[in-house]
Structures are given as C-alpha cells and as structure tokens.
Write an enzyme that holds these catalytic residues in place. Structure first.
Site, short mmCIF file in Angstrom:
data_model
loop_
_atom_site.label_atom_id
_atom_site.label_comp_id
_atom_site.label_asym_id
_atom_site.label_seq_id
_atom_site.Cartn_x
_atom_site.Cartn_y
_atom_site.Cartn_z
N PRO A 41 0.78 -1.23 0.00
CA PRO A 41 0.00 0.00 0.00
C PRO A 41 0.82 1.29 0.00
O PRO A 41 0.25 2.36 -0.12
CB PRO A 41 -0.82 -0.12 1.28
N ASP A 44 2.18 2.08 -12.06
CA ASP A 44 1.12 3.07 -12.19
C ASP A 44 1.02 3.92 -10.93
O ASP A 44 1.85 3.82 -10.04
CB ASP A 44 -0.21 2.41 -12.56
N LYS A 67 -3.18 5.20 -14.92
CA LYS A 67 -4.32 4.67 -14.17
C LYS A 67 -4.65 5.54 -12.97
O LYS A 67 -4.03 5.42 -11.91
CB LYS A 67 -4.07 3.24 -13.67
N GLY A 72 0.16 -1.64 -7.18
CA GLY A 72 -0.13 -1.28 -5.79
C GLY A 72 -0.83 -2.43 -5.09
O GLY A 72 -1.60 -3.18 -5.70
N GLY A 73 -0.56 -2.59 -3.79
CA GLY A 73 -1.26 -3.61 -3.01
C GLY A 73 -0.94 -5.01 -3.47
O GLY A 73 0.21 -5.36 -3.68
N ILE A 76 -5.96 -8.49 -6.15
CA ILE A 76 -7.12 -7.91 -5.48
C ILE A 76 -7.43 -6.56 -6.12
O ILE A 76 -6.64 -5.61 -5.98
CB ILE A 76 -6.88 -7.78 -3.96
N THR A 100 -2.35 -6.14 0.60
CA THR A 100 -3.43 -5.39 -0.02
C THR A 100 -3.83 -4.21 0.87
O THR A 100 -3.59 -4.22 2.08
CB THR A 100 -4.63 -6.31 -0.31
N ALA A 101 -4.43 -3.19 0.25
CA ALA A 101 -4.77 -1.97 0.99
C ALA A 101 -5.58 -2.30 2.25
O ALA A 101 -5.29 -1.78 3.33
CB ALA A 101 -5.54 -1.02 0.10
N MET A 160 -11.76 2.01 -3.93
CA MET A 160 -12.22 2.93 -4.97
C MET A 160 -13.63 3.45 -4.68
O MET A 160 -14.46 3.55 -5.57
CB MET A 160 -12.22 2.23 -6.35
N GLY A 217 -3.01 5.46 3.14
CA GLY A 217 -2.62 4.67 4.31
C GLY A 217 -1.21 4.11 4.21
O GLY A 217 -0.72 3.82 3.12
N1 SAH Z 1 -4.53 -4.02 -5.86
C1 SAH Z 1 -4.73 -2.97 -4.89
C2 SAH Z 1 -6.03 -2.25 -5.08
C3 SAH Z 1 -6.18 -1.52 -6.38
S1 SAH Z 1 -7.68 -0.64 -6.49
C4 SAH Z 1 -4.60 -3.54 -3.48
O1 SAH Z 1 -4.54 -4.77 -3.32
O2 SAH Z 1 -4.54 -2.77 -2.55
C5 SAH Z 1 -7.22 0.96 -5.93
C6 SAH Z 1 -7.84 1.28 -4.60
O3 SAH Z 1 -7.10 0.68 -3.56
C7 SAH Z 1 -7.82 2.75 -4.25
O4 SAH Z 1 -8.89 3.43 -4.87
C8 SAH Z 1 -8.01 2.68 -2.76
O5 SAH Z 1 -9.34 2.43 -2.43
C9 SAH Z 1 -7.21 1.46 -2.40
N2 SAH Z 1 -5.86 1.79 -1.91
C10 SAH Z 1 -4.71 1.33 -2.41
N3 SAH Z 1 -3.65 1.81 -1.70
C11 SAH Z 1 -4.17 2.57 -0.72
C12 SAH Z 1 -3.60 3.33 0.34
N4 SAH Z 1 -2.28 3.39 0.54
N5 SAH Z 1 -4.43 4.00 1.15
C13 SAH Z 1 -5.75 3.96 0.97
N6 SAH Z 1 -6.34 3.25 -0.02
C14 SAH Z 1 -5.57 2.57 -0.85
#
Ligand code: SAH
Length: 464
Positions: free
Chosen positions: A222, A245, A267, A298-299, A303, A328-329, A380, A409
């Site tokens: 995250p 991205d 993105k 990300g994350g 997911i 994941t977030a 999202m 976060g």
């Molecule tokens: N694959 C990612 C999610 C991608 S969708 C995962 O597993 O985390 C993108 C959404 O993830 C964002 O709109 C938000 O809701 C969330 N997100 C990702 N990183 C975040 C962070 N550091 N803080 C808060 N929300 C986050």
C-alpha cells in the site's frame, strides 16, 4: 542529494595527511590501501604508525609548502586553527580536502566503506547520522559474503570473452546476472573456481537457449516500502524494465534497479494513460525481446488489480511469469490505522468490495453487505461514498455504524477520518481527501480510539 558519491583513482598519487593521532593513522591506512603515495605531516606520531609501511613522515607542523604536488589532503590534527588553515590553503589550490569531523571545511567527505575488493561499497549520510550509516554497513557486511570479492575478480577475468561472444548489451546483462546469481557464483563461493569457469564457458555456448524474458507480476503493497516482501524486492532489483502506475509509491519505485527502464502506464480513476489491452500487449512484447519485466502493482495484484487479465495474456502467449502477492490496501491500511478488520466483539467476517465498476456504476449486493457483525472494506469508493452509506442504511445497517476513510494509508501522508454511516459523507467532503482512499465500515472502526499507533504527522509531512 547533498554529495555526489564517486570513486577516486589515487594509484601512485601523492596524498597528504596532517596529524599523527589514531584518526590520522586510519585515514593514512585507507589511502595506502587505495594505492596512494602517502605523506604524513605531524610533529609526533602515535604508535600505530609503526605498523604502516611505505609512508613518508615529515616531523613538522603543517606548512602550505607541504601541499606541493599533492592530489588530495586530509586534515586530522587536533588544532582547529591548523585544520582551518589546511582547508583554506588546499581550497586555494583546488586540492580536494577533508577535515575530520568538520563538514564545513571539507570539499569531500569520507564514506563508511565495505571492502570486498574489487567490489567496494561506500555509505554516507552526509554527516547527518554516522551511527545509522555504521549500522547499515554492519547489516550489509552480513549480507555480502567475503566470496563476493572473488566473484567480482572472476567476472572481470571473463568480461572481454563474454563481450566478444554476446554483442547485445541487454542480453549480456542477463547472461551476467544468470552467472552472478546462479550456480556459477555458488561454485566461486565454495572455492571451486575451475568448475565455475567450465560452467560459465558452457553457458556461453548455449547463450541463446538460456536467454528468454519473463514477467514478474509483483504486489508493491500500500505505500510503505518496508511492507514489500523479500521476493518482491529481489525481483525489483533484477528486472530490466518496470511498468508501474499511480498506486505505486515513490519510495517503493525507488527500490527498483537504478538503471532499469521505467514505464509509467498511468491509471487514475477513469483515466488510463495506456488502455489495459495495450499494457497486456506491452508486457508480451517486452518479454519476447528477452527482457525481465517487472509489472509492479499497488497492493496485491490479484485484489482489484487486474492481475488476472494481465497474466491471462501472458499465458496465452506462453510467456513465463511469476506472481508475487503484496499486502493489499485493506490489510496494510487497516493495520496502520489501528482498525482490526475482525474482532471477536465486533466482526466475524470481513468483505472487500469495489465501489467502482468498469462502466463507472456501483452495483453491489447491498443485502449481503448490510449484515451485522461484518466489516466492509470499500476500494475505490470515495466517489460513491454518499450512495454507499445511504444504501447500506436503507438495507438495515444502523445509521450510527462507525465508518472511517483512510487517505494514503501506511505512508507519511496517512490521514484517518472517522464518523458514522450518517455523518461520513459530509465529513469527507469537508476534508478534501487525496487519493487513494479506503473506506472501512463496521463496529471495528470504534477500536481505533484505543489502538491507533501510527501518527506520521508527528514527524512532519512526507517529502513525496
Ligand atoms: N490491488 C490494490 C487495489 C487496487 S484498487 C490492493 O490490493 O490494494 C485501488 C484502490 O485501492 C484505491 O482506490 C483505494 O481504495 C485502495 N488503496 C490502495 N492503496 C491505498 C492506500 N495506501 N491508502 C488507501 N487506499 C488505498
């Protein structure tokens, strides 16, 4: 960056050390190790100097004429005035000068060194935190075995041969990485240079077969780079090309190999710099060119990350790939916000949903979401927050159900906004939150009062 790290060739060059104490001795020793011709000027010398051969001693106080013909000078006397004079005189003559423990008088500073010659690693905090630099050096000392020096010498013996055999720069790199990270290196570490040589030569003959690209689909977590997995980090250091991205934080991206090509594929909500199909095709093309491609997401890539779509195309083209899960977030952000996603008093289940569908709508199974004793995590979801809260309330979730939004976060820009189903949309609007944001709904949110522990604001704003 306050200083530019460079490696200076001092072989056969005259260098001056002013001072005769232990520090002067250490500086003189390191100059000798670098092949310099060292002159030490000091009325007296400590005992250690007796062990240092090949050094010219001048038993005098410093005079400017001692700088004649000198390429570099280190001032380590115990007289502030003399050190200052040396700095002044050296600067006048454009001679690089280091005054021990006095960065103001230096034109260069000395890093901490990890010596696995010919492999040398230098560390510096620019004088900000030498102890930290020392700790870091200690860590790497343990990580980089002595054998690395032998490995570097071995590689240097075959550099020209390999260059002649493999003309293409990118392919040559991959070849070398296979050598340096594979069984050849292991042979060197165990002292069997002969077998290592035989293996390298046979790999060279078989060059084309051993060179095929692959894709690493890696979860970057995250935001906090400390949340990367070891495997993610290893592959990030290995890849030739990086596709990333918006969600990948800058400190994480900075951990990819410095000379890797970095391709931003965009993105943001509804704004894709490259359409998904083009990203999929690009991954295929780069791998077919023999590159090691890092698709950093990300994350967790599986997911709400379209990881499945991307590797689907790779699988169809029979391209090798690996998937590395990330935090994941929901998991990382809730932990840093002090909100456990499950808790025996508040939630026996937890559900992850996306508040944003492909066509921009929000079509959720409201009844399944509005169950008691369940935590809902919405990815999202900020855009549709108002609708989200009102639908949940309409489907039976009490208006007083605690709810939180976490902005960015796990990073130094983290902010956590708490309210209830009834109040959160208004609060969020007033707070002007910055993406990405995650919404957490359920009784567990109330635990934050007791459990919050990460307060980045205390240390100031993130530089990123
Ligand atoms: N694959 C990612 C999610 C991608 S969708 C995962 O597993 O985390 C993108 C959404 O993830 C964002 O709109 C938000 O809701 C969330 N997100 C990702 N990183 C975040 C962070 N550091 N803080 C808060 N929300 C986050």
């Amino acid at each position: 960056m306050d200083y530019l790290p460079i490696f200076l060739s001092l072989k056969g060059k005259q260098c001056l050390v002013a001072g005769g104490g232990e520090i002067a001795f250490r500086k003189a020793s390191i100059l000798v190790r670098a092949g310099a011709v060292v002159r030490v000027v000091s009325p007296a010398l400590c005992k250690s100097f007796a062990t240092l051969a090949g050094v010219e001693y001048i038993p005098e106080r410093f005079q400017p004429s001692h700088l004649d013909g000198v390429s570099l000078v280190i001032a380590a006397t115990d007289e502030a005035g003399t050190n200052e004079q040396i700095s002044r005189e050296a600067s006048k003559r454009n001679i690089p000068v280091n005054v021990v423990d006095n960065p103001r008088l230096c034109t260069f500073i000395m890093p901490a060194i990890l010596d696995r010659s010919p492999l040398v690693i230098a560390f510096s905090s620019g004088g900000a935190a030498p102890v930290l630099t020392g700790l870091l050096r200690g860590k790497l000392e343990a990580l980089i075995p002595q054998g690395y020096g032998r490995l570097a010498s071995f590689a240097s013996r075959f550099r020209q041969t390999v260059k002649t055999h493999i003309g293409d720069h990118g392919k040559r790199r991959i070849f070398w990485e296979n050598v340096l990270e594979g069984p050849v290196a292991e042979k060197i570490f165990s002292g069997d240079e002969k077998s290592a040589e035989a293996m390298l030569l046979s790999m060279l003959k078989d060059e084309n077969r051993s060179l095929c690209g692959e894709v690493y689909l890696v979860g970057a977590g995250p935001g906090d780079p400390d949340l990367l997995t070891l495997k993610a980090l290893r592959l990030m250091q290995k890849a030739d090309v990086v596709l990333y991205d918006n969600l990948v934080s800058k400190p994480v991206l900075d951990l990819t190999r410095r000379d890797a090509e970095r391709i931003f594929v965009g993105k943001m909500r509804g704004d894709h710099t490259l359409p998904q199909e083009e990203i999929n095709d690009l991954l295929v093309r780069l791998a077919q060119e023999g590159k090691r491609v890092l698709r950093l997401k990300g994350g967790d890539p599986f997911i709400f990350g379209r990881g499945g779509e991307e590797i689907g195309t790779l699988a169809a083209h029979k391209i090798n790939f690996q998937v590395v899960p990330g935090i994941t977030a929901a998991s990382g952000v809730s932990a840093y916000a002090g909100i456990p996603l499950t808790h025996r008093d508040h939630a026996q289940s937890c559900i992850f949903v996306t508040g944003h569908l492909k066509d921009g709508s929000m079509d959720l199974d409201w009844e399944a979401l509005a169950r008691p004793k369940q935590t809902i995590v919405v990815y999202m979801g900020l855009h549709g927050l108002e609708r989200l809260c009102s639908e949940l309330a309409a489907h039976g979730l009490p208006a007083l159900t605690p709810a939180a939004i976490v902005q960015q976060g796990t990073t130094l820009n983290q902010r956590v906004i708490c309210g209830t189903l009834a109040t959160l949309p208004k609060i969020a609007e007033a707070e002007k939150l910055q993406a990405p944001t995650l919404i957490i709904i359920g009784g567990v949110v109330s635990l934050r009062d007791k459990l919050s522990w990460f307060h980045p604001g205390v240390y100031g704003k993130s530089p990123h």
